[in-house]
Design a protein around this motif. Structure first.
Motif, PDB file in Angstrom:
ATOM      1  N   THR A 154       0.987  -1.375  -0.071  1.00  0.00           N
ATOM      2  CA  THR A 154       0.067  -0.018   0.060  1.00  0.00           C
ATOM      3  C   THR A 154       1.009   1.206   0.130  1.00  0.00           C
ATOM      4  N   SER A 155       2.067   1.271   0.909  1.00  0.00           N
ATOM      5  CA  SER A 155       2.717   2.541   0.866  1.00  0.00           C
ATOM      6  C   SER A 155       3.597   2.716  -0.531  1.00  0.00           C
ATOM      7  N   TRP A 156       3.923   1.688  -1.187  1.00  0.00           N
ATOM      8  CA  TRP A 156       4.605   2.232  -2.272  1.00  0.00           C
ATOM      9  C   TRP A 156       3.365   2.448  -3.384  1.00  0.00           C
ATOM     10  N   TRP A 157       2.390   1.648  -3.476  1.00  0.00           N
ATOM     11  CA  TRP A 157       1.214   2.045  -4.370  1.00  0.00           C
ATOM     12  C   TRP A 157       0.801   3.731  -4.375  1.00  0.00           C
ATOM     13  N   THR A 158       0.692   3.915  -2.805  1.00  0.00           N
ATOM     14  CA  THR A 158       0.467   5.308  -2.529  1.00  0.00           C
ATOM     15  C   THR A 158       1.304   6.235  -3.256  1.00  0.00           C
ATOM     16  N   GLN A 159       2.760   5.834  -2.891  1.00  0.00           N
ATOM     17  CA  GLN A 159       3.738   6.958  -3.275  1.00  0.00           C
ATOM     18  C   GLN A 159       4.010   6.983  -4.916  1.00  0.00           C
ATOM     19  N   CYS A 160       3.920   5.846  -5.369  1.00  0.00           N
ATOM     20  CA  CYS A 160       4.096   5.877  -6.823  1.00  0.00           C
ATOM     21  C   CYS A 160       3.020   5.795  -7.886  1.00  0.00           C
ATOM     22  N   THR A 161       1.917   5.475  -7.652  1.00  0.00           N
ATOM     23  CA  THR A 161       0.693   5.645  -8.321  1.00  0.00           C
ATOM     24  C   THR A 161      -0.258   6.804  -8.003  1.00  0.00           C
ATOM     25  N   GLY A 162       0.111   7.456  -6.807  1.00  0.00           N
ATOM     26  CA  GLY A 162      -1.013   8.338  -6.272  1.00  0.00           C
ATOM     27  C   GLY A 162      -2.224   7.754  -5.645  1.00  0.00           C
ATOM     28  N   ASN A 163      -1.944   6.439  -5.194  1.00  0.00           N
ATOM     29  CA  ASN A 163      -3.202   5.641  -4.761  1.00  0.00           C
ATOM     30  C   ASN A 163      -4.151   5.485  -5.692  1.00  0.00           C
ATOM     31  N   TYR A 164      -3.790   5.280  -7.172  1.00  0.00           N
ATOM     32  CA  TYR A 164      -4.566   5.137  -8.262  1.00  0.00           C
ATOM     33  C   TYR A 164      -5.665   3.798  -7.743  1.00  0.00           C
ATOM     34  N   GLY A 165      -6.878   4.006  -8.164  1.00  0.00           N
ATOM     35  CA  GLY A 165      -8.148   3.186  -7.845  1.00  0.00           C
ATOM     36  C   GLY A 165      -8.652   2.466  -9.109  1.00  0.00           C
ATOM     37  N   GLY A 166      -7.862   2.475 -10.180  1.00  0.00           N
ATOM     38  CA  GLY A 166      -8.848   2.136 -11.448  1.00  0.00           C
ATOM     39  C   GLY A 166      -8.579   0.588 -11.775  1.00  0.00           C
ATOM     40  N   PHE A 167      -7.591  -0.190 -10.948  1.00  0.00           N
ATOM     41  CA  PHE A 167      -7.495  -1.535 -11.463  1.00  0.00           C
ATOM     42  C   PHE A 167      -8.370  -2.653 -10.309  1.00  0.00           C
ATOM     43  N   GLY A 168      -8.902  -2.100  -9.449  1.00  0.00           N
ATOM     44  CA  GLY A 168      -9.599  -2.853  -8.430  1.00  0.00           C
ATOM     45  C   GLY A 168     -10.539  -3.577  -8.780  1.00  0.00           C
ATOM     46  N   ALA A 169     -11.322  -3.298  -9.976  1.00  0.00           N
ATOM     47  CA  ALA A 169     -12.566  -4.046 -10.717  1.00  0.00           C
ATOM     48  C   ALA A 169     -11.961  -5.095 -11.382  1.00  0.00           C
ATOM     49  N   THR A 170     -11.121  -5.240 -11.667  1.00  0.00           N
ATOM     50  CA  THR A 170     -10.480  -6.351 -12.836  1.00  0.00           C
ATOM     51  C   THR A 170      -9.277  -7.283 -12.338  1.00  0.00           C
ATOM     52  N   ASN A 171      -8.484  -6.595 -11.366  1.00  0.00           N
ATOM     53  CA  ASN A 171      -7.182  -7.351 -11.282  1.00  0.00           C
ATOM     54  C   ASN A 171      -7.251  -7.652  -9.807  1.00  0.00           C
ATOM     55  N   PRO A 172      -7.267  -8.998  -9.500  1.00  0.00           N
ATOM     56  CA  PRO A 172      -6.902  -9.509  -8.086  1.00  0.00           C
ATOM     57  C   PRO A 172      -5.778  -8.770  -7.199  1.00  0.00           C
ATOM     58  N   LEU A 173      -5.947  -8.572  -6.082  1.00  0.00           N
ATOM     59  CA  LEU A 173      -4.887  -7.842  -5.321  1.00  0.00           C
ATOM     60  C   LEU A 173      -4.222  -8.890  -4.345  1.00  0.00           C
ATOM     61  N   TRP A 174      -2.653  -8.793  -4.673  1.00  0.00           N
ATOM     62  CA  TRP A 174      -1.760  -9.660  -3.431  1.00  0.00           C
ATOM     63  C   TRP A 174      -1.340  -8.539  -2.896  1.00  0.00           C
ATOM     64  N   ILE A 175      -1.353  -8.519  -1.464  1.00  0.00           N
ATOM     65  CA  ILE A 175      -1.198  -7.427  -0.843  1.00  0.00           C
ATOM     66  C   ILE A 175       0.148  -7.921  -0.076  1.00  0.00           C
ATOM     67  N   ALA A 176       1.119  -7.033   0.080  1.00  0.00           N
ATOM     68  CA  ALA A 176       2.326  -7.364   1.035  1.00  0.00           C
ATOM     69  C   ALA A 176       2.563  -6.602   2.351  1.00  0.00           C
ATOM     70  N   ARG A 177       2.223  -7.220   3.635  1.00  0.00           N
ATOM     71  CA  ARG A 177       2.312  -6.493   4.605  1.00  0.00           C
ATOM     72  C   ARG A 177       2.764  -7.801   5.814  1.00  0.00           C
ATOM     73  N   TYR A 178       3.748  -7.232   6.630  1.00  0.00           N
ATOM     74  CA  TYR A 178       4.283  -8.512   7.466  1.00  0.00           C
ATOM     75  C   TYR A 178       3.644  -8.113   8.931  1.00  0.00           C
ATOM     76  N   GLY A 179       2.654  -8.632   9.137  1.00  0.00           N
ATOM     77  CA  GLY A 179       1.989  -8.492  10.279  1.00  0.00           C
ATOM     78  C   GLY A 179       1.003  -9.242  10.619  1.00  0.00           C
ATOM     79  N   SER A 180      -0.076  -9.022  11.526  1.00  0.00           N
ATOM     80  CA  SER A 180      -1.070 -10.038  11.644  1.00  0.00           C
ATOM     81  C   SER A 180      -2.491  -9.854  11.080  1.00  0.00           C
ATOM     82  N   ALA A 181      -2.408  -8.535  10.035  1.00  0.00           N
ATOM     83  CA  ALA A 181      -3.371  -8.464   9.345  1.00  0.00           C
ATOM     84  C   ALA A 181      -3.120  -7.671   8.171  1.00  0.00           C
ATOM     85  N   PRO A 182      -3.731  -7.574   7.033  1.00  0.00           N
ATOM     86  CA  PRO A 182      -3.121  -7.055   5.814  1.00  0.00           C
ATOM     87  C   PRO A 182      -2.992  -5.614   5.791  1.00  0.00           C
ATOM     88  N   GLY A 183      -3.962  -4.802   6.796  1.00  0.00           N
ATOM     89  CA  GLY A 183      -3.894  -3.434   6.927  1.00  0.00           C
ATOM     90  C   GLY A 183      -4.749  -2.861   5.848  1.00  0.00           C
TER      91      GLY A 183
END
Length: 279
Positions: free
Chosen positions: A210-239
């Motif tokens: 999420t932090s990279w996506w926010t920094q480098c795409t401006g948190n663009y939201g146009g792919f969520g309807a078509t492309n599955p998300l694989w989120i990277a976060r090392y904790g007890s929840a995806p955040g």
């Protein structure tokens, strides 16, 4: 994938032999580049999540209150050349049901262990897929999608092959956002995704933080309807997820070192994973 993942290869000291080797490699591939941190990283050495701990770190312990239950989640792994010939039977016995192997990077690298990793996971019974480490500063998105498909990143409707994944994250070779503007990065990603779908008929999975996506795409939201998300976060929840996605399909939740790869969870039971594979 200790501020840098434990299975990151040790950096070699420069020597005459190393310099000559680098010179020969430069004839067919982009040369080693200094990362944003100022260290030298050899092209081709990147892997899924390489920058997550380096830039995000481990998630704070206080997110335990929103910890995600493992019920109805399916365990998986992602691997690259550092895992060498993977002991798939051992992973299968531990409950791992799916796997992704790095196939390509840019248009200059293919994983020498890809065949064993991709075919071995399939033969043991896992649902498998391939991923591409994006380098938007070297060639176009469409060109890299073609290279990926041509070197193992395709898809077949056999019920055991997942759509290819685009690994888009911090640049280990230079500027974090590969020297692109936010709109330029979105265009590059779109070009990759469009070409991949044209070649395979499937919408590629997007792996990111999420932090990279926010920094480098401006948190663009146009792919969520078509492309599955694989989120990277090392904790007890995806955040918090990037804009456009109301849920994650996969979650890389920890790095387990050089031997067994990184661990992931599919957000559903095995029958739903098979649906994603079937298309």
């Amino acid at each position: 994938m200790d501020s840098v993942r434990s299975h990151l290869p040790r950096r070699s000291r420069w020597s005459v032999t190393g310099a000559l080797t680098g010179l020969l490699l430069s004839l067919s591939a982009p040369s080693a580049m200094p990362s944003a941190a100022g260290t030298m990283t050899e092209r081709g050495t990147a892997y899924m999540g390489m920058g997550v701990l380096a830039h995000d770190g481990a998630a704070a312990a206080d997110d335990a209150a929103e910890s995600v239950s493992r019920a109805n989640q399916t365990e998986g792994v992602d691997v690259a050349k550092y895992q060498l010939n993977v002991a798939w039977s051992t992973l299968w016995g531990s409950g791992v049901k799916w796997a992704y192997a790095k196939a390509t990077e840019g248009t200059y690298y293919t994983n020498p262990y890809f065949a064993q990793q991709y075919n071995g996971s399939y033969k043991i019974g896992m649902i498998r897929g391939a991923y591409h480490f994006a380098t938007p500063d070297t060639t176009s998105g469409a060109t890299q999608a073609d290279y990926f498909v041509n070197h193992g990143g395709g898809w077949s409707k056999d019920g055991k092959t997942l759509p290819g994944a685009l690994d888009i994250e911090w640049n280990p070779y230079g500027a974090y956002c590969y020297g692109k503007s936010k709109s330029g990065m979105v265009t590059w990603i779109r070009d990759f995704l469009n070409r991949y779908k044209a070649r395979t008929g499937r919408d590629a999975v997007i792996y990111t933080a999420t932090s990279w996506w926010t920094q480098c795409t401006g948190n663009y939201g146009g792919f969520g309807a078509t492309n599955p998300l694989w989120i990277a976060r090392y904790g007890s929840a995806p955040g918090t997820l990037p804009a456009g996605w109301s849920y994650h399909t996969m979650w890389q939740y920890t790095s387990s070192g050089r031997t067994v790869g990184d661990h992931d969870r599919f957000n559903g039971a095995v029958d739903r994973l098979k649906v994603l594979a079937t298309g």
